[in-house]
Design a protein around this motif. Structure first.
Motif, PDB file in Angstrom:
ATOM      1  N   CYS A   1       0.867  -1.341  -0.224  1.00  0.00           N
ATOM      2  CA  CYS A   1       0.099   0.137   0.029  1.00  0.00           C
ATOM      3  C   CYS A   1       0.929   1.430   0.063  1.00  0.00           C
ATOM      4  N   CYS A   2       0.268   2.520  -0.437  1.00  0.00           N
ATOM      5  CA  CYS A   2       1.160   3.611  -0.416  1.00  0.00           C
ATOM      6  C   CYS A   2       1.187   4.280   1.056  1.00  0.00           C
ATOM      7  N   ASP A   3       0.451   3.692   1.955  1.00  0.00           N
ATOM      8  CA  ASP A   3       0.484   3.954   3.141  1.00  0.00           C
ATOM      9  C   ASP A   3       1.741   4.411   3.977  1.00  0.00           C
TER      10      ASP A   3
ATOM     11  N   PHE B   1      11.883  -5.302  -5.771  1.00  0.00           N
ATOM     12  CA  PHE B   1      11.297  -4.717  -6.502  1.00  0.00           C
ATOM     13  C   PHE B   1      10.023  -4.256  -6.095  1.00  0.00           C
ATOM     14  N   ILE B   2       9.836  -2.957  -5.847  1.00  0.00           N
ATOM     15  CA  ILE B   2       8.462  -2.551  -5.036  1.00  0.00           C
ATOM     16  C   ILE B   2       7.750  -1.727  -5.859  1.00  0.00           C
ATOM     17  N   HIS B   3       6.161  -2.025  -5.539  1.00  0.00           N
ATOM     18  CA  HIS B   3       5.230  -1.222  -6.345  1.00  0.00           C
ATOM     19  C   HIS B   3       4.319  -0.773  -5.376  1.00  0.00           C
ATOM     20  N   ARG B   4       3.787   0.264  -5.123  1.00  0.00           N
ATOM     21  CA  ARG B   4       2.972   0.876  -4.194  1.00  0.00           C
ATOM     22  C   ARG B   4       1.763   1.304  -4.816  1.00  0.00           C
ATOM     23  N   ASN B   5       0.638   1.050  -4.218  1.00  0.00           N
ATOM     24  CA  ASN B   5      -0.660   1.692  -4.794  1.00  0.00           C
ATOM     25  C   ASN B   5      -1.927   1.612  -3.693  1.00  0.00           C
ATOM     26  N   ILE B   6      -2.691   2.391  -3.854  1.00  0.00           N
ATOM     27  CA  ILE B   6      -3.823   2.321  -2.650  1.00  0.00           C
ATOM     28  C   ILE B   6      -4.377   1.081  -2.446  1.00  0.00           C
ATOM     29  N   ALA B   7      -4.309   0.464  -1.252  1.00  0.00           N
ATOM     30  CA  ALA B   7      -4.926  -0.753  -0.826  1.00  0.00           C
ATOM     31  C   ALA B   7      -4.173  -2.062  -1.394  1.00  0.00           C
TER      32      ALA B   7
ATOM     33  N   SER C   1      -5.648  -0.990   9.404  1.00  0.00           N
ATOM     34  CA  SER C   1      -5.921   0.448   9.617  1.00  0.00           C
ATOM     35  C   SER C   1      -5.630   1.023   7.844  1.00  0.00           C
ATOM     36  N   CYS C   2      -6.044   0.247   7.023  1.00  0.00           N
ATOM     37  CA  CYS C   2      -5.722   0.488   5.442  1.00  0.00           C
ATOM     38  C   CYS C   2      -6.924   1.636   5.133  1.00  0.00           C
ATOM     39  N   GLY C   3      -6.573   2.789   4.850  1.00  0.00           N
ATOM     40  CA  GLY C   3      -7.554   3.669   4.471  1.00  0.00           C
ATOM     41  C   GLY C   3      -8.341   3.355   3.067  1.00  0.00           C
TER      42      GLY C   3
ATOM     43  N   ALA D   1      -9.053   0.113   1.845  1.00  0.00           N
ATOM     44  CA  ALA D   1     -10.020  -0.740   2.228  1.00  0.00           C
ATOM     45  C   ALA D   1     -11.162  -0.062   2.998  1.00  0.00           C
ATOM     46  N   LYS D   2     -10.916   0.782   3.958  1.00  0.00           N
ATOM     47  CA  LYS D   2     -12.146   1.364   4.681  1.00  0.00           C
ATOM     48  C   LYS D   2     -12.907   1.861   3.782  1.00  0.00           C
ATOM     49  N   GLY D   3     -12.340   2.848   2.918  1.00  0.00           N
ATOM     50  CA  GLY D   3     -13.053   3.626   2.013  1.00  0.00           C
ATOM     51  C   GLY D   3     -13.956   2.856   0.910  1.00  0.00           C
ATOM     52  N   CYS D   4     -13.607   1.740   0.660  1.00  0.00           N
ATOM     53  CA  CYS D   4     -14.302   0.912  -0.127  1.00  0.00           C
ATOM     54  C   CYS D   4     -15.540   0.258   0.625  1.00  0.00           C
ATOM     55  N   LEU D   5     -15.367  -0.121   1.927  1.00  0.00           N
ATOM     56  CA  LEU D   5     -16.195  -0.534   2.735  1.00  0.00           C
ATOM     57  C   LEU D   5     -17.437   0.616   2.942  1.00  0.00           C
ATOM     58  N   GLU D   6     -16.936   1.758   3.322  1.00  0.00           N
ATOM     59  CA  GLU D   6     -17.875   2.846   3.467  1.00  0.00           C
ATOM     60  C   GLU D   6     -18.667   3.126   2.208  1.00  0.00           C
ATOM     61  N   MET D   7     -18.038   2.883   1.126  1.00  0.00           N
ATOM     62  CA  MET D   7     -18.716   3.233  -0.317  1.00  0.00           C
ATOM     63  C   MET D   7     -19.717   2.063  -0.292  1.00  0.00           C
ATOM     64  N   CYS D   8     -19.266   0.965  -0.068  1.00  0.00           N
ATOM     65  CA  CYS D   8     -20.461  -0.299  -0.389  1.00  0.00           C
ATOM     66  C   CYS D   8     -21.389   0.096   0.556  1.00  0.00           C
ATOM     67  N   LYS D   9     -21.172   0.578   1.797  1.00  0.00           N
ATOM     68  CA  LYS D   9     -22.365   0.881   2.787  1.00  0.00           C
ATOM     69  C   LYS D   9     -23.204   1.937   2.573  1.00  0.00           C
ATOM     70  N   GLY D  10     -22.921   2.767   1.387  1.00  0.00           N
ATOM     71  CA  GLY D  10     -23.550   4.031   1.143  1.00  0.00           C
ATOM     72  C   GLY D  10     -23.268   5.025   1.562  1.00  0.00           C
TER      73      GLY D  10
END
Length: 216
Positions: A47-49, A66-72, A110-112, A114-123
């Motif tokens: 994660c980019c965290d 060899f490292i690649h970072r992205n959201i979640a 505490s992945c932001g 993953a949490k953002g996706c959760l909140e999106m799924c919950k509306g």
């Protein structure tokens, strides 16, 4: 490019400190890396965290990962549609050019994303639902897994399980790339799913026999 500015003073100070110590003490190693190129044994997708520091967790030196970072720490499915695919390009380079032996997906507590996706799924996150939200459209990759955690009542446990589903989603999607699938099938490449607890320093790995994460 009128908007670019010089580095802030604290970063310049740190750089000069590294150049005088870390670099000076290992100058021959850095020059060897520069002339001989890189030969990493593993690729890590994390994660980019800013709290997740892969090289510190494993005590790795330059040239080792060899490292690649992205959201979640997400990997999209293979979609050669002519669009820009930074993560897919990084995986392709690691597997087909660098010939890494291990491909590690590292999730975390505490992945932001993953949490953002959760909140999106919950509306509860209309800003992520917007078509012009790059974050929202990116974490859509994880949205299909919401059903796996929707009935978990404990919010913290729900988030942790969703974070681990992000790792498993990436492992599943990696196998949709033909050249990853081929190398895994031939035993030339191994996939690994990890999840780290930032506060406790814990590390868990996905065990295919049990279908669960367990401590290393």
């Amino acid at each position: 490019m009128d908007h670019a500015k010089p580095l802030p003073a604290y970063l310049l100070t740190r750089y000069h400190g590294w150049k005088a110590t870390g670099y000076a003490d290992n100058k021959s190693w850095y020059r060897r890396l520069a002339t001989e190129g890189q030969r990493p044994r593993a690729m890590v997708i994390s994660c980019c965290d800013s709290r997740v520091h892969v090289t510190s967790i494993f005590g790795a030196d330059q040239g080792e990962f060899f490292i690649h970072r992205n959201i979640a720490n997400l990997v999209p499915p293979c979609e050669p549609d002519g669009q820009h695919h930074g993560t897919s390009a990084a995986v392709e380079y690691a597997v087909r050019v660098l010939n890494v032996a291990h491909l590690i997906v590292l999730g975390h507590s505490s992945c932001g994303g993953a949490k953002g996706c959760l909140e999106m799924c919950k509306g509860n996150a209309p800003e992520l639902e917007a078509k012009d939200s790059f974050v929202g459209r990116w974490v859509d990759i994880l949205r299909p897994k919401y059903g796996e955690v929707a009935d978990i009542e404990d919010e913290q446990e729900q988030e942790r399980q969703f974070e681990k589903h992000a790792v498993m989603t990436s492992l599943e999607n990696l196998m949709t790339f033909p050249w990853v699938n081929e190398k895994v099938t031939n035993g030339e490449l191994s996939l690994h799913g990890l999840w780290t607890d930032i506060g406790e320093g814990g590390l868990e790995y996905f065990c295919p026999e049990t279908g669960k994460f367990q401590p290393v």
